[in-house]
Scaffold this motif. Sequence first.
Motif, PDB file in Angstrom:
ATOM      1  N   SER A 171       0.839  -1.204   0.000  1.00  9.64           N
ATOM      2  CA  SER A 171       0.000   0.000   0.000  1.00  9.64           C
ATOM      3  C   SER A 171       0.875   1.256   0.000  1.00  9.64           C
ATOM      4  N   ARG A 172       0.308   2.316  -0.448  1.00 12.28           N
ATOM      5  CA  ARG A 172       1.039   3.592  -0.526  1.00 12.28           C
ATOM      6  C   ARG A 172       1.621   4.004   0.828  1.00 12.28           C
ATOM      7  N   THR A 173       0.835   3.874   1.894  1.00 13.78           N
ATOM      8  CA  THR A 173       1.340   4.275   3.214  1.00 13.78           C
ATOM      9  C   THR A 173       2.466   3.364   3.672  1.00 13.78           C
ATOM     10  N   SER A 174       2.381   2.080   3.373  1.00 13.88           N
ATOM     11  CA  SER A 174       3.447   1.142   3.751  1.00 13.88           C
ATOM     12  C   SER A 174       4.740   1.474   3.009  1.00 13.88           C
ATOM     13  N   VAL A 175       4.610   1.768   1.733  1.00  9.76           N
ATOM     14  CA  VAL A 175       5.784   2.118   0.923  1.00  9.76           C
ATOM     15  C   VAL A 175       6.405   3.419   1.427  1.00  9.76           C
ATOM     16  N   GLU A 176       5.575   4.425   1.692  1.00 10.77           N
ATOM     17  CA  GLU A 176       6.090   5.705   2.207  1.00 10.77           C
ATOM     18  C   GLU A 176       6.777   5.515   3.554  1.00 10.77           C
ATOM     19  N   LYS A 177       6.211   4.699   4.411  1.00  6.65           N
ATOM     20  CA  LYS A 177       6.780   4.477   5.747  1.00  6.65           C
ATOM     21  C   LYS A 177       8.202   3.929   5.646  1.00  6.65           C
ATOM     22  N   ARG A 178       8.436   3.029   4.697  1.00  4.55           N
ATOM     23  CA  ARG A 178       9.768   2.424   4.557  1.00  4.55           C
ATOM     24  C   ARG A 178      10.771   3.365   3.906  1.00  4.55           C
ATOM     25  N   GLU A 193      12.419   6.778   4.076  1.00  4.48           N
ATOM     26  CA  GLU A 193      12.670   7.974   4.895  1.00  4.48           C
ATOM     27  C   GLU A 193      12.685   9.257   4.069  1.00  4.48           C
ATOM     28  N   THR A 194      12.923   9.145   2.770  1.00  4.97           N
ATOM     29  CA  THR A 194      12.991  10.338   1.923  1.00  4.97           C
ATOM     30  C   THR A 194      11.657  10.677   1.265  1.00  4.97           C
ATOM     31  N   ALA A 195      10.643   9.853   1.462  1.00  2.00           N
ATOM     32  CA  ALA A 195       9.334  10.119   0.841  1.00  2.00           C
ATOM     33  C   ALA A 195       8.780  11.442   1.365  1.00  2.00           C
ATOM     34  N   ARG A 196       8.360  12.289   0.457  1.00  2.00           N
ATOM     35  CA  ARG A 196       7.768  13.580   0.815  1.00  2.00           C
ATOM     36  C   ARG A 196       6.597  13.848  -0.113  1.00  2.00           C
ATOM     37  N   PRO A 197       5.410  13.332   0.232  1.00  2.00           N
ATOM     38  CA  PRO A 197       4.231  13.578  -0.606  1.00  2.00           C
ATOM     39  C   PRO A 197       3.988  15.085  -0.773  1.00  2.00           C
ATOM     40  N   THR A 198       3.587  15.461  -1.965  1.00  2.00           N
ATOM     41  CA  THR A 198       3.351  16.867  -2.289  1.00  2.00           C
ATOM     42  C   THR A 198       2.056  17.358  -1.650  1.00  2.00           C
ATOM     43  N   ILE A 199       2.116  18.559  -1.128  1.00  2.00           N
ATOM     44  CA  ILE A 199       0.961  19.201  -0.500  1.00  2.00           C
ATOM     45  C   ILE A 199       0.331  20.185  -1.476  1.00  2.00           C
ATOM     46  N   GLY A 225      -1.477  18.201  13.686  1.00  2.00           N
ATOM     47  CA  GLY A 225      -2.263  16.993  13.904  1.00  2.00           C
ATOM     48  C   GLY A 225      -2.195  16.021  12.745  1.00  2.00           C
ATOM     49  N   PHE A 226      -2.255  14.745  13.084  1.00  2.00           N
ATOM     50  CA  PHE A 226      -2.139  13.695  12.080  1.00  2.00           C
ATOM     51  C   PHE A 226      -2.560  12.355  12.675  1.00  2.00           C
ATOM     52  N   ARG A 277       4.566  10.768   6.341  1.00  2.00           N
ATOM     53  CA  ARG A 277       5.621  11.524   5.621  1.00  2.00           C
ATOM     54  C   ARG A 277       5.125  12.880   5.114  1.00  2.00           C
ATOM     55  N   ILE A 278       3.836  13.030   4.864  1.00  2.00           N
ATOM     56  CA  ILE A 278       3.325  14.329   4.414  1.00  2.00           C
ATOM     57  C   ILE A 278       3.508  15.384   5.512  1.00  2.00           C
ATOM     58  N   ILE A 279       3.540  14.967   6.754  1.00  2.00           N
ATOM     59  CA  ILE A 279       3.829  15.902   7.855  1.00  2.00           C
ATOM     60  C   ILE A 279       5.277  16.364   7.748  1.00  2.00           C
ATOM     61  N   ASP A 280       6.172  15.454   7.380  1.00  2.00           N
ATOM     62  CA  ASP A 280       7.570  15.845   7.162  1.00  2.00           C
ATOM     63  C   ASP A 280       7.661  16.880   6.042  1.00  2.00           C
ATOM     64  N   THR A 281       6.878  16.680   4.976  1.00  2.00           N
ATOM     65  CA  THR A 281       6.836  17.666   3.891  1.00  2.00           C
ATOM     66  C   THR A 281       6.443  19.028   4.438  1.00  2.00           C
ATOM     67  N   PHE A 282       5.375  19.057   5.231  1.00  2.00           N
ATOM     68  CA  PHE A 282       4.895  20.308   5.821  1.00  2.00           C
ATOM     69  C   PHE A 282       5.978  20.954   6.683  1.00  2.00           C
ATOM     70  N   LEU A 283       6.604  20.182   7.542  1.00  2.00           N
ATOM     71  CA  LEU A 283       7.621  20.731   8.445  1.00  2.00           C
ATOM     72  C   LEU A 283       8.831  21.273   7.689  1.00  2.00           C
ATOM     73  N   GLU A 284       9.194  20.616   6.603  1.00  2.00           N
ATOM     74  CA  GLU A 284      10.352  21.059   5.820  1.00  2.00           C
ATOM     75  C   GLU A 284      10.037  22.244   4.903  1.00  2.00           C
ATOM     76  N   THR A 285       8.764  22.529   4.702  1.00  2.00           N
ATOM     77  CA  THR A 285       8.358  23.598   3.789  1.00  2.00           C
ATOM     78  C   THR A 285       8.454  24.978   4.425  1.00  2.00           C
ATOM     79  N   TYR A 286       8.280  25.059   5.738  1.00  2.00           N
ATOM     80  CA  TYR A 286       8.195  26.346   6.425  1.00  2.00           C
ATOM     81  C   TYR A 286       9.302  26.493   7.457  1.00  2.00           C
ATOM     82  N   ASN A 287       9.557  27.739   7.843  1.00  2.00           N
ATOM     83  CA  ASN A 287      10.563  28.030   8.857  1.00  2.00           C
ATOM     84  C   ASN A 287       9.895  28.020  10.242  1.00  2.00           C
ATOM     85  N   PHE A 288      10.249  27.050  11.044  1.00  2.00           N
ATOM     86  CA  PHE A 288       9.688  26.921  12.386  1.00  2.00           C
ATOM     87  C   PHE A 288      10.646  27.414  13.469  1.00  2.00           C
TER      88      PHE A 288
END
Length: 164
Positions: free
Chosen positions: A51-58, A60-66, A82-83, A92-103
Amino acid sequence: MSTTLVAFFSPTGTTARAALALADTLGADTFEIKPQQPYTAADLDWRDEASRTSVEKRDETARPTIVGTMTHMDRYDTVFVGFPIWWYVEPRIIDTFLETYNFTGKTVIPFATSGGSGLGQAPARMRSIIPGARVLPGKMLNGAFDADSLRAWADDLGCCGSAE
């Protein structure tokens, strides 16, 4: 204008309900983290290794587009993120979000929904992705939650003003 943001990813609507209740209680702004390619029921089947989520989980570089962007992220001092928990970590989409903005200098508070697990390694992983932020331990928001319990949690954190 609020200085608190509740950002959330919710492929099934469960996390959205928690996020919107939290935002309403705190008088916070919201931002839904929407994937460019929505997740189907088959994508979310954690029992299927293909499944897509299983593949993304394995991967570490997966970054689904927002889809869409959060404008004026600089306005927010506190960001609740939240997630749904997937394999004891954030999707991994949360990682995309976190890497997109300056926190840098912001307080980030994870919250999650799950059928049976806790936050696991999500807060630690989030700290590694946004080292300039103060990432708090977070909380599971499963089942019924009310404004009083959400307000008490925010008060205990000492991060958010009272809702107006």
